[in-house]
Design a protein around this motif. Structure first.
Motif, short mmCIF file in Angstrom:
data_model
loop_
_atom_site.label_atom_id
_atom_site.label_comp_id
_atom_site.label_asym_id
_atom_site.label_seq_id
_atom_site.Cartn_x
_atom_site.Cartn_y
_atom_site.Cartn_z
N GLU A 67 0.85 -1.18 0.00
CA GLU A 67 0.00 0.00 0.00
C GLU A 67 0.89 1.24 0.00
N ARG A 68 0.31 2.37 -0.43
CA ARG A 68 1.10 3.60 -0.49
C ARG A 68 1.66 3.97 0.88
N GLY A 69 0.93 3.65 1.91
CA GLY A 69 1.38 3.94 3.27
C GLY A 69 2.58 3.12 3.71
N ASP A 70 2.95 2.11 2.93
CA ASP A 70 4.13 1.31 3.26
C ASP A 70 5.41 2.00 2.82
N SER A 71 5.29 3.07 2.06
CA SER A 71 6.47 3.79 1.59
C SER A 71 7.24 4.33 2.79
N ALA A 72 8.52 3.98 2.85
CA ALA A 72 9.37 4.35 3.98
C ALA A 72 10.77 3.82 3.70
N ASN A 127 23.15 -4.21 24.32
CA ASN A 127 24.01 -4.56 23.18
C ASN A 127 23.82 -3.57 22.04
N GLU A 128 24.94 -3.04 21.56
CA GLU A 128 24.88 -2.03 20.50
C GLU A 128 24.30 -2.63 19.24
N GLN A 129 23.35 -1.92 18.68
CA GLN A 129 22.78 -2.31 17.40
C GLN A 129 23.48 -1.52 16.30
N PHE A 130 23.98 -2.25 15.31
CA PHE A 130 24.68 -1.66 14.18
C PHE A 130 23.71 -1.63 13.00
N PHE A 131 23.53 -0.46 12.43
CA PHE A 131 22.50 -0.29 11.41
C PHE A 131 23.07 -0.32 10.01
N GLY A 132 22.28 -0.84 9.09
CA GLY A 132 22.59 -0.76 7.68
C GLY A 132 22.10 0.56 7.10
N PRO A 133 22.40 0.80 5.81
CA PRO A 133 22.02 2.08 5.18
C PRO A 133 20.54 2.16 4.82
N GLY A 134 19.84 1.03 4.86
CA GLY A 134 18.41 1.05 4.61
C GLY A 134 18.03 0.76 3.18
N THR A 135 16.78 0.37 3.00
CA THR A 135 16.16 0.24 1.68
C THR A 135 15.01 1.23 1.63
N ARG A 136 15.08 2.11 0.64
CA ARG A 136 13.98 3.08 0.47
C ARG A 136 12.92 2.44 -0.41
N LEU A 137 11.75 2.21 0.15
CA LEU A 137 10.63 1.61 -0.58
C LEU A 137 9.64 2.69 -0.95
N THR A 138 9.31 2.75 -2.21
CA THR A 138 8.30 3.68 -2.71
C THR A 138 7.20 2.88 -3.37
N VAL A 139 5.98 3.06 -2.89
CA VAL A 139 4.82 2.37 -3.45
C VAL A 139 3.99 3.39 -4.21
#
Lengths: 115, 116
Positions: free
Chosen positions: B83-88, B103-115
Protein backbone atom coordinates in the motif's frame (compact mmCIF):
# COMPACT_ATOMS: atom_id res chain seq x y z
CA UNK A 1 4.75 2.45 27.15
CA UNK A 2 8.06 4.18 26.74
CA UNK A 3 8.39 7.28 24.58
CA UNK A 4 11.08 9.72 23.55
CA UNK A 5 10.60 13.40 22.81
CA UNK A 6 13.05 15.54 20.89
CA UNK A 7 11.41 18.96 21.00
CA UNK A 8 13.64 20.61 18.41
CA UNK A 9 12.94 19.47 14.86
CA UNK A 10 15.63 21.64 13.32
CA UNK A 11 18.59 23.53 14.80
CA UNK A 12 21.07 25.79 13.05
CA UNK A 13 24.39 26.71 14.65
CA UNK A 14 27.51 28.44 13.42
CA UNK A 15 30.67 26.45 13.01
CA UNK A 16 32.68 26.64 16.20
CA UNK A 17 29.64 27.38 18.36
CA UNK A 18 28.47 25.08 21.12
CA UNK A 19 25.56 22.71 20.66
CA UNK A 20 22.91 21.17 22.87
CA UNK A 21 20.25 18.82 21.56
CA UNK A 22 17.42 18.01 23.91
CA UNK A 23 15.94 14.62 24.66
CA UNK A 24 13.25 13.72 27.19
CA UNK A 25 11.95 10.24 27.80
CA UNK A 26 8.98 8.66 29.47
CA UNK A 27 9.60 5.31 31.10
CA UNK A 28 8.72 3.58 34.35
CA UNK A 29 12.34 3.22 35.39
CA UNK A 30 15.65 4.52 34.12
CA UNK A 31 16.03 3.02 30.65
CA UNK A 32 19.17 2.47 28.68
CA UNK A 33 19.83 5.69 26.77
CA UNK A 34 21.46 6.18 23.39
CA UNK A 35 22.25 8.91 20.90
CA UNK A 36 22.61 8.03 17.23
CA UNK A 37 23.61 10.18 14.26
CA UNK A 38 22.33 9.67 10.71
CA UNK A 39 24.09 11.29 7.78
CA UNK A 40 22.55 11.26 4.29
CA UNK A 41 22.94 7.86 2.70
CA UNK A 42 24.55 6.45 5.82
CA UNK A 43 23.27 4.10 8.44
CA UNK A 44 22.62 5.22 11.98
CA UNK A 45 25.85 5.44 13.95
CA UNK A 46 26.01 5.21 17.72
CA UNK A 47 27.50 8.33 19.32
CA UNK A 48 27.22 7.36 22.97
CA UNK A 49 25.20 5.44 25.51
CA UNK A 50 24.28 5.51 29.18
CA UNK A 51 23.52 2.48 31.28
CA UNK A 52 24.48 3.43 34.83
CA UNK A 53 27.12 5.19 36.89
CA UNK A 54 28.57 8.56 36.01
CA UNK A 55 25.76 10.66 34.58
CA UNK A 56 28.06 12.49 32.15
CA UNK A 57 29.08 10.18 29.33
CA UNK A 58 31.60 10.79 26.60
CA UNK A 59 31.14 9.59 23.07
CA UNK A 60 32.77 9.68 19.70
CA UNK A 61 33.44 12.80 17.63
CA UNK A 62 33.74 14.98 20.73
CA UNK A 63 30.12 14.55 21.85
CA UNK A 64 28.96 14.14 25.41
CA UNK A 65 25.58 13.68 27.07
CA UNK A 66 24.29 14.16 30.57
CA UNK A 67 21.62 12.02 32.18
CA UNK A 68 19.36 13.89 34.58
CA UNK A 69 16.97 11.57 36.37
CA UNK A 70 14.93 14.38 37.92
CA UNK A 71 14.20 15.82 34.48
CA UNK A 72 13.98 12.51 32.59
CA UNK A 73 16.44 14.03 30.16
CA UNK A 74 19.51 12.94 28.26
CA UNK A 75 20.74 15.99 26.37
CA UNK A 76 23.55 15.79 23.85
CA UNK A 77 26.27 18.45 23.83
CA UNK A 78 29.34 19.45 21.90
CA UNK A 79 31.55 22.41 22.84
CA UNK A 80 32.52 23.37 19.28
CA UNK A 81 30.59 22.21 16.24
CA UNK A 82 32.32 21.32 12.96
CA UNK A 83 30.70 21.56 9.53
CA UNK A 84 30.89 17.75 9.29
CA UNK A 85 28.50 17.46 12.25
CA UNK A 86 25.58 18.48 10.03
CA UNK A 87 23.26 15.48 10.17
CA UNK A 88 20.16 14.16 11.90
CA UNK A 89 20.44 13.12 15.51
CA UNK A 90 18.23 10.60 17.24
CA UNK A 91 17.80 9.89 20.91
CA UNK A 92 16.70 6.35 21.75
CA UNK A 93 15.81 4.31 24.80
CA UNK A 94 16.06 0.61 25.50
CA UNK A 95 14.06 -1.25 28.11
CA UNK A 96 15.83 -2.29 31.28
CA UNK A 97 14.96 -5.50 33.03
CA UNK A 98 12.50 -6.82 30.48
CA UNK A 99 12.66 -9.13 27.50
CA UNK A 100 12.13 -6.27 25.12
CA UNK A 101 15.18 -5.57 22.94
CA UNK A 102 13.74 -3.02 20.54
CA UNK A 103 14.88 0.56 20.75
CA UNK A 104 12.35 3.38 20.89
CA UNK A 105 13.52 6.43 18.97
CA UNK A 106 12.60 10.07 19.09
CA UNK A 107 11.60 11.84 15.91
CA UNK A 108 15.04 13.36 15.47
CA UNK A 109 16.68 16.78 15.34
CA UNK A 110 18.20 17.96 12.10
CA UNK A 111 21.38 19.96 12.66
CA UNK A 112 22.50 22.52 10.13
CA UNK A 113 25.94 24.12 10.51
CA UNK A 114 26.58 27.58 9.09
CA UNK A 115 30.10 28.55 8.02
CA UNK B 1 35.12 -5.63 8.64
CA UNK B 2 31.96 -5.32 6.61
CA UNK B 3 28.98 -3.68 8.19
CA UNK B 4 25.31 -4.46 7.79
CA UNK B 5 24.29 -4.46 4.16
CA UNK B 6 20.82 -4.13 2.69
CA UNK B 7 19.57 -4.76 -0.81
CA UNK B 8 18.18 -3.21 -2.82
CA UNK B 9 19.04 0.34 -1.79
CA UNK B 10 15.93 1.58 -3.57
CA UNK B 11 12.76 -0.23 -4.54
CA UNK B 12 9.87 1.25 -6.46
CA UNK B 13 6.76 -0.85 -6.78
CA UNK B 14 3.11 -0.51 -7.59
CA UNK B 15 0.28 -0.71 -5.12
CA UNK B 16 -0.79 -4.29 -4.60
CA UNK B 17 2.54 -5.85 -5.53
CA UNK B 18 4.72 -8.09 -3.38
CA UNK B 19 8.23 -7.01 -2.33
CA UNK B 20 11.17 -8.59 -0.56
CA UNK B 21 13.88 -6.64 1.21
CA UNK B 22 17.12 -8.33 2.18
CA UNK B 23 19.48 -7.78 5.08
CA UNK B 24 22.98 -9.21 5.57
CA UNK B 25 24.05 -8.70 9.18
CA UNK B 26 27.57 -8.39 10.48
CA UNK B 27 29.21 -11.81 10.51
CA UNK B 28 28.82 -13.49 13.88
CA UNK B 29 25.95 -11.32 15.05
CA UNK B 30 23.14 -13.50 16.29
CA UNK B 31 20.52 -10.82 16.77
CA UNK B 32 18.89 -9.02 13.84
CA UNK B 33 16.34 -6.21 13.93
CA UNK B 34 14.07 -4.56 11.39
CA UNK B 35 12.87 -0.99 11.78
CA UNK B 36 10.84 1.29 9.54
CA UNK B 37 11.55 5.00 9.20
CA UNK B 38 8.90 7.22 7.68
CA UNK B 39 9.72 10.68 6.41
CA UNK B 40 10.49 13.06 9.24
CA UNK B 41 10.26 10.37 11.89
CA UNK B 42 12.62 8.23 13.88
CA UNK B 43 12.93 4.51 13.23
CA UNK B 44 10.08 2.35 14.50
CA UNK B 45 10.64 -1.24 15.53
CA UNK B 46 9.10 -4.00 13.45
CA UNK B 47 10.62 -7.34 14.46
CA UNK B 48 13.75 -8.89 15.88
CA UNK B 49 15.36 -12.30 15.58
CA UNK B 50 17.61 -14.15 17.94
CA UNK B 51 19.13 -16.79 15.73
CA UNK B 52 16.53 -18.20 13.38
CA UNK B 53 13.47 -17.45 15.45
CA UNK B 54 11.47 -14.25 15.66
CA UNK B 55 11.76 -13.33 19.33
CA UNK B 56 9.53 -10.25 19.13
CA UNK B 57 7.29 -9.37 16.19
CA UNK B 58 5.10 -6.95 18.08
CA UNK B 59 5.98 -4.06 15.78
CA UNK B 60 4.71 -5.61 12.56
CA UNK B 61 1.77 -3.40 11.55
CA UNK B 62 -0.42 -6.15 10.10
CA UNK B 63 -0.33 -9.58 8.53
CA UNK B 64 0.87 -8.26 5.19
CA UNK B 65 4.31 -8.00 6.75
CA UNK B 66 6.41 -11.06 7.39
CA UNK B 67 10.12 -11.69 7.97
CA UNK B 68 12.29 -14.77 7.94
CA UNK B 69 15.83 -15.69 8.88
CA UNK B 70 16.06 -19.36 7.97
CA UNK B 71 19.77 -19.96 8.63
CA UNK B 72 20.31 -17.42 11.37
CA UNK B 73 22.19 -14.99 9.17
CA UNK B 74 20.53 -13.26 6.21
CA UNK B 75 16.99 -12.02 6.77
CA UNK B 76 14.25 -11.12 4.33
CA UNK B 77 11.38 -8.77 5.07
CA UNK B 78 8.39 -9.57 2.92
CA UNK B 79 5.48 -7.26 2.26
CA UNK B 80 2.38 -8.50 0.49
CA UNK B 81 -0.22 -6.38 -1.29
CA UNK B 82 1.79 -3.22 -0.79
CA UNK B 83 0.00 0.00 0.00
CA UNK B 84 1.10 3.60 -0.49
CA UNK B 85 1.38 3.94 3.27
CA UNK B 86 4.13 1.31 3.26
CA UNK B 87 6.47 3.79 1.59
CA UNK B 88 9.37 4.35 3.98
CA UNK B 89 13.00 3.51 4.58
CA UNK B 90 13.35 0.02 5.99
CA UNK B 91 16.36 -0.30 8.27
CA UNK B 92 18.07 -3.45 9.39
CA UNK B 93 20.37 -3.70 12.40
CA UNK B 94 22.35 -6.46 14.01
CA UNK B 95 23.97 -6.98 17.39
CA UNK B 96 26.34 -9.54 18.81
CA UNK B 97 23.50 -11.04 20.78
CA UNK B 98 20.15 -10.01 22.19
CA UNK B 99 20.97 -10.95 25.75
CA UNK B 100 20.25 -7.42 26.87
CA UNK B 101 19.05 -4.14 25.37
CA UNK B 102 22.52 -2.79 26.19
CA UNK B 103 24.01 -4.56 23.18
CA UNK B 104 24.88 -2.03 20.50
CA UNK B 105 22.78 -2.31 17.40
CA UNK B 106 24.68 -1.66 14.18
CA UNK B 107 22.50 -0.29 11.41
CA UNK B 108 22.59 -0.76 7.68
CA UNK B 109 22.02 2.08 5.18
CA UNK B 110 18.41 1.05 4.61
CA UNK B 111 16.16 0.24 1.68
CA UNK B 112 13.98 3.08 0.47
CA UNK B 113 10.63 1.61 -0.58
CA UNK B 114 8.30 3.68 -2.71
CA UNK B 115 4.82 2.37 -3.45
CA UNK B 116 3.15 4.15 -6.35
Amino acid sequence: AQSVTQPDIHITVSEGASLELRCNYSYGATPYLFWYVQSPGQGLQLLLKYFSGDTLVQGIKGFEAEFKRSQSSFNLRKPSVHWSDAAEYFCAVGARGTGRRALTFGSGTRLQVQP
Amino acid sequence: GAGVSQTPSNKVTEKGKYVELRCDPISGHTALYWYRQSLGQGPEFLIYFQGTGAADDSGLPNDRFFAVRPEGSVSTLKIQRTERGDSAVYLCASSLSAGTAQNEQFFGPGTRLTVL
